[in-house]
Write a protein that holds these residues in place. Structure first.
Motif, short mmCIF file in Angstrom:
data_model
loop_
_atom_site.label_atom_id
_atom_site.label_comp_id
_atom_site.label_asym_id
_atom_site.label_seq_id
_atom_site.Cartn_x
_atom_site.Cartn_y
_atom_site.Cartn_z
N VAL A 53 17.00 3.79 3.45
CA VAL A 53 18.38 3.67 3.22
C VAL A 53 18.67 3.82 1.35
N ALA A 54 17.37 3.26 1.04
CA ALA A 54 16.98 3.17 -0.43
C ALA A 54 15.95 3.71 -0.85
N ALA A 55 15.48 4.61 -2.32
CA ALA A 55 14.22 4.79 -2.45
C ALA A 55 14.43 5.35 -4.12
N ILE A 56 13.42 5.07 -4.74
CA ILE A 56 13.07 4.24 -5.97
C ILE A 56 11.70 4.91 -6.41
N SER A 57 11.99 5.78 -7.36
CA SER A 57 10.64 6.34 -8.41
C SER A 57 10.12 5.75 -9.12
N PRO A 58 8.79 6.05 -9.60
CA PRO A 58 8.14 5.16 -10.72
C PRO A 58 8.62 4.75 -11.77
N ASP A 59 9.23 5.47 -11.84
CA ASP A 59 10.62 5.89 -13.29
C ASP A 59 12.04 5.29 -13.23
N GLY A 60 11.90 4.72 -11.51
CA GLY A 60 12.69 4.23 -11.88
C GLY A 60 14.65 4.55 -11.25
N SER A 61 14.37 6.66 -11.17
CA SER A 61 14.88 7.10 -10.79
C SER A 61 15.71 6.65 -9.00
N THR A 62 16.65 6.24 -8.92
CA THR A 62 17.47 6.17 -7.03
C THR A 62 17.71 7.12 -6.56
N ASN A 63 18.00 6.80 -5.32
CA ASN A 63 18.88 8.14 -4.77
C ASN A 63 19.14 6.73 -3.37
N TYR A 64 19.82 6.83 -2.69
CA TYR A 64 20.36 6.19 -1.75
C TYR A 64 21.28 6.57 -0.06
N THR A 65 21.19 6.46 1.02
CA THR A 65 22.23 7.17 1.93
C THR A 65 23.43 7.08 1.60
N ASP A 66 24.06 7.48 2.78
CA ASP A 66 25.79 8.26 1.45
C ASP A 66 26.46 6.20 2.61
#
Length: 120
Positions: A53-66
């Protein structure tokens, strides 16, 4: 050994908020895994497959499911090896067991998860 331990679940009314926490082992393995990997929150509702449902990279970039975009916020604290999921405006369809893991997931890192139930 690396362990990821989720906490913060519970029963919440529709429209309410909940904050989940995930603690990674604070040994050299946990710190290494935590610092170099994307991390994600996953959930699994009864009868459904586990989904990211949500992801974050080591530098803080994020992605979310709709379905959670605009309602959930994933953050991480690299110094504490913690990752968080702030969930707002919760809906009954958010009811699930929530897990944290790397993204993509690593089989041996699955923990017990934490149950979130959204119900009036």
């Amino acid at each position: 050994q690396v362990q990821l331990v989720e906490s913060g679940g519970g029963l919440v009314h529709p429209g309410g908020s909940q904050r989940l926490s995930c603690a990674a082992s604070r040994n050299i393995f946990g710190i290494t895994v935590f610092s170099i990997n994307d991390l994600g929150w996953y959930r699994q509702a009864p009868g459904n497959q586990r989904e990211l449902v949500a992801a974050i990279s080591p530098d803080g970039s994020t992605n979310y499911t709709d379905s959670v975009q605009g309602r959930f916020t994933i953050t991480r604290d690299n110094t504490k090896t913690m990752v968080y999921l702030q969930m707002n405006n919760l809906k009954p369809e958010d009811t699930a067991v929530y897990y944290c893991n790397t993204d993509p997931s690593t089989d041996r890192y699955w923990g017990q998860g934490t149950q979130v139930t959204v119900s009036s």
